[in-house]
Design an enzyme around this catalytic site. Structure first.
Site, short mmCIF file in Angstrom:
data_model
loop_
_atom_site.label_atom_id
_atom_site.label_comp_id
_atom_site.label_asym_id
_atom_site.label_seq_id
_atom_site.Cartn_x
_atom_site.Cartn_y
_atom_site.Cartn_z
N ARG A 6 15.07 -15.21 31.70
CA ARG A 6 14.24 -14.04 31.45
C ARG A 6 14.01 -13.93 29.94
O ARG A 6 14.97 -13.97 29.17
CB ARG A 6 14.93 -12.76 31.96
CG ARG A 6 14.03 -11.54 31.93
CD ARG A 6 14.75 -10.26 32.24
NE ARG A 6 15.44 -9.74 31.06
CZ ARG A 6 15.98 -8.52 31.02
NH1 ARG A 6 15.97 -7.74 32.08
NH2 ARG A 6 16.56 -8.10 29.91
N TYR A 31 13.04 -2.41 24.96
CA TYR A 31 14.02 -2.69 26.00
C TYR A 31 14.44 -4.15 25.97
O TYR A 31 13.60 -5.06 25.78
CB TYR A 31 13.43 -2.37 27.41
CG TYR A 31 14.23 -3.10 28.43
CD1 TYR A 31 13.78 -4.29 28.99
CD2 TYR A 31 15.54 -2.69 28.68
CE1 TYR A 31 14.58 -5.02 29.84
CE2 TYR A 31 16.34 -3.42 29.54
CZ TYR A 31 15.88 -4.58 30.10
OH TYR A 31 16.67 -5.31 30.92
N ASP A 33 10.69 -8.53 32.28
CA ASP A 33 10.93 -7.18 32.78
C ASP A 33 10.08 -6.19 31.97
O ASP A 33 10.32 -6.00 30.78
CB ASP A 33 12.43 -6.84 32.62
CG ASP A 33 12.82 -5.55 33.34
OD1 ASP A 33 14.03 -5.33 33.48
OD2 ASP A 33 11.92 -4.81 33.77
N HIS A 59 10.00 -3.09 32.65
CA HIS A 59 10.90 -1.91 32.63
C HIS A 59 10.18 -0.59 32.85
O HIS A 59 10.38 0.37 32.10
CB HIS A 59 11.69 -1.88 31.32
CG HIS A 59 13.10 -1.43 31.53
ND1 HIS A 59 13.49 -0.13 31.36
CD2 HIS A 59 14.20 -2.09 31.93
CE1 HIS A 59 14.79 -0.01 31.61
NE2 HIS A 59 15.24 -1.19 31.96
N GLU A 72 8.79 -8.00 36.41
CA GLU A 72 9.68 -7.00 37.01
C GLU A 72 9.32 -5.58 36.57
O GLU A 72 8.94 -5.35 35.44
CB GLU A 72 11.11 -7.30 36.59
CG GLU A 72 12.13 -6.30 37.04
CD GLU A 72 13.51 -6.58 36.49
OE1 GLU A 72 13.76 -7.72 36.04
OE2 GLU A 72 14.33 -5.66 36.47
N GLU A 94 15.56 -2.20 41.27
CA GLU A 94 16.93 -1.99 40.79
C GLU A 94 17.30 -0.51 40.79
O GLU A 94 18.47 -0.17 40.87
CB GLU A 94 17.11 -2.58 39.40
CG GLU A 94 16.37 -1.91 38.31
CD GLU A 94 16.60 -2.59 36.95
OE1 GLU A 94 16.43 -3.81 36.85
OE2 GLU A 94 16.98 -1.89 36.02
N ARG A 101 14.77 -5.90 44.40
CA ARG A 101 15.87 -5.97 43.44
C ARG A 101 17.01 -5.01 43.78
O ARG A 101 17.94 -4.87 42.98
CB ARG A 101 15.36 -5.64 42.04
CG ARG A 101 14.29 -6.52 41.52
CD ARG A 101 14.73 -7.41 40.38
NE ARG A 101 15.30 -6.76 39.24
CZ ARG A 101 16.41 -7.19 38.66
NH1 ARG A 101 17.06 -8.21 39.17
NH2 ARG A 101 16.88 -6.59 37.58
N GLU A 113 20.36 -11.92 39.24
CA GLU A 113 20.45 -11.69 37.79
C GLU A 113 21.89 -11.89 37.34
O GLU A 113 22.82 -11.48 38.04
CB GLU A 113 20.01 -10.26 37.47
CG GLU A 113 20.06 -9.90 36.01
CD GLU A 113 19.47 -8.53 35.72
OE1 GLU A 113 19.17 -7.81 36.68
OE2 GLU A 113 19.31 -8.19 34.54
N TRP A 156 11.70 5.15 30.10
CA TRP A 156 12.48 4.18 29.31
C TRP A 156 12.63 2.90 30.09
O TRP A 156 12.85 2.90 31.29
CB TRP A 156 13.87 4.73 28.99
CG TRP A 156 14.66 3.70 28.24
CD1 TRP A 156 14.49 3.33 26.92
CD2 TRP A 156 15.67 2.84 28.77
NE1 TRP A 156 15.34 2.32 26.61
CE2 TRP A 156 16.08 1.98 27.70
CE3 TRP A 156 16.25 2.68 30.03
CZ2 TRP A 156 17.08 1.01 27.86
CZ3 TRP A 156 17.24 1.71 30.20
CH2 TRP A 156 17.64 0.91 29.11
C1 CS2 Z 1 17.43 -4.04 33.40
C2 CS2 Z 1 18.73 -3.34 33.27
O1 CS2 Z 1 18.70 -5.93 33.97
C3 CS2 Z 1 17.61 -5.36 34.11
O2 CS2 Z 1 16.67 -5.80 34.78
O3 CS2 Z 1 16.42 -3.29 33.99
O4 CS2 Z 1 19.31 -3.83 32.11
C4 CS2 Z 1 18.68 -1.83 33.18
O5 CS2 Z 1 17.99 -1.44 32.01
C5 CS2 Z 1 20.09 -1.28 33.15
O6 CS2 Z 1 20.80 -1.80 34.24
C6 CS2 Z 1 20.08 0.24 33.22
O7 CS2 Z 1 21.40 0.71 33.32
MG MG Z 2 15.16 -4.47 35.14
#
Ligand code: CS2
Ligand code: MG
Length: 403
Positions: free
Chosen positions: A148, A160, A211, A213, A237, A263, A284, A340, A403
């Site tokens: 990634r 991020y 990602d 995000h 993602e 996620e 995810r 991941e 975020w």
């Molecule tokens: C992220 C995470 O790993 C990922 O794909 O989206 O790092 C996420 O920001 C954190 O798990 C939030 O706690």
């Molecule tokens: Mg993520």
């Protein structure tokens, strides 16, 4: 059949905060479950300690499905990350106990191995494109088949996925949420160059992922997906916040870049439409935030009907217990996609001894009965909880954003 004699919640911070549930049967067999919800740890600890554990004592440990239904339907207030992380921890611990009593690693109870190993992707990041791509090369030298890529955005102080210094990336970085600034325009301009450099330097025999995000609108996500098509990403993602599942129809209309979401999902209801309308390619949802092994199997089975594969979240704010459970699940599930893998800090590894391992781009949970992971309570006690929030994002005009 053994009954549950006791259960306790262990909140500790070996390198970062984790919440662990430990259940013990009257025969002295114990199981562990991850209940970590980044930035809201104590909410889950209280839900477990004050509302769940009193209802567990005396129940038959083998009745995993009945206990799952009791905690889900019996709560009246269904769904949500706190409730489902608590249920997940109970579920993981009971599967751990069942495996230990059966003398089998969990994946054998889930139908046995469907593959030899679990392909994982790592996080290659950098403040510049050059740094991120160099990190990707270093991971490929360690055998990773999937990388990634996340890079800093010119004109933004932070973004991020990119650590500030040389320390590994840890977003939960302050006692009160850090306020970051965000510009979609600046970000959108920077991503295609990242993947052009990625393909140029890393070649085509590696899966590249990214990602976003949750930070784009559907039409922006459609544009970014189209901009990235020449670089054949394994997935893009979290392109948009996914409460509005039908907004993915708009993204799908504009791009063939595969999409991964989930996620932050905690039940099958969060992704039912996305899966049934084939609006995504990877789901995810994780064993710790989506109700445990029992519920994640349901999500994966629905996904299998629609050619959607798993791509479980595996950041460092999911404990080694969640990683162990995820690897057993990934080894057995038929429609596995990718897992991941963010390596935990050495201190975290000390507190959570485990049998899972990494080699040549793949991981394996090991063959110890149960999950093959535990918590060293004495070591954990040396690292007390310290409140830490995830950041918040504001646009450059001050608008509170995703975020
Ligand atoms: C992220 C995470 O790993 C990922 O794909 O989206 O790092 C996420 O920001 C954190 O798990 C939030 O706690
Ligand atoms: Mg993520």
């Amino acid at each position: 059949m053994p009954k549950i004699r006791s259960a306790k919640v262990i909140v500790a911070s070996p390198a970062r905060n984790f919440v662990t549930l430990k259940i013990e049967t009257e025969d002295g067999v114990h199981g562990v479950g991850d209940a970590t919800l980044n930035g809201r740890e104590l909410a889950v600890a209280s839900y477990l300690g004050d509302h769940v554990i009193p209802c567990l004592i005396g129940r038959e440990a083998h009745r995993i499905e009945d206990i799952w239904q009791y905690l889900y339907r019996g709560a009246y207030w269904r769904r949500g990350p706190v409730t489902m992380s608590a249920i997940a921890a109970v579920d993981m611990a009971l599967w751990d106990i069942k495996g230990k009593i059966a003398g089998l690693p969990l994946y054998q109870l889930l139908g046995g191995a469907s593959r030899d190993g679990v392909m994982v992707y790592c996080h290659a990041n950098g403040t510049t494109i050059e740094e991120a791509v160099a990190a990707g090369r270093a991971y490929m030298d360690q055998g990773y088949k999937a990388v990634r890529l996340q890079a800093g955005v010119p004109g933004l102080k932070s973004t991020y996925g990119v650590p500030k210094g040389k320390q590994p990336y840890e977003p939960a970085d302050a006692d009160i949420p850090t306020e970051n600034l965000w510009s979609t325009e600046k970000y959108m301009r920077s991503v295609p160059a990242l993947f052009e450099a990625g393909r140029d330097k890393l070649g085509w025999d590696v899966h590249l992922l990214h990602d976003a995000h949750h930070r784009l609108t559907p039409i922006e996500a459609g544009r970014l997906g189209k901009d990235l098509e020449p670089f054949r990403l394994f997935w893009l993602e979290d392109p948009v916040p996914a409460e509005n599942q039908e907004s993915f129809r708009l993204i799908r209309r504009h791009t063939t870049t595969p999409l991964a979401v989930g996620e932050v999902f905690n039940t099958i209801w969060d992704c039912k439409q996305l899966i049934e309308e084939q609006l995504i390619d990877y789901i995810r949802a994780t064993v710790v935030h989506a109700g445990g092994i029992t519920h994640l199997r349901r999500i994966a089975s629905l996904a299998d009907l629609y050619n959607v594969r798993t791509g479980c979240h595996g950041a460092t704010d999911l404990s080694p217990i969640a990683m162990a459970a995820a690897l057993h699940f990934n080894l057995a599930v038929p429609n596995f996609g990718i897992q991941e893998h963010m390596s935990h800090a050495p201190l975290t590894e000390t507190v959570f001894p485990h049998t899972y391992s990494y080699a040549g781009g793949y991981m394996h949970p090991g063959d110890k009965p149960g999950l093959g992971v535990d918590i060293d309570e004495a070591e954990a006690a040396k690292h007390p909880y310290k409140r830490a929030y995830l950041p918040v994002n504001r646009l450059e005009d001050g608008t509170l954003y995703n975020w």
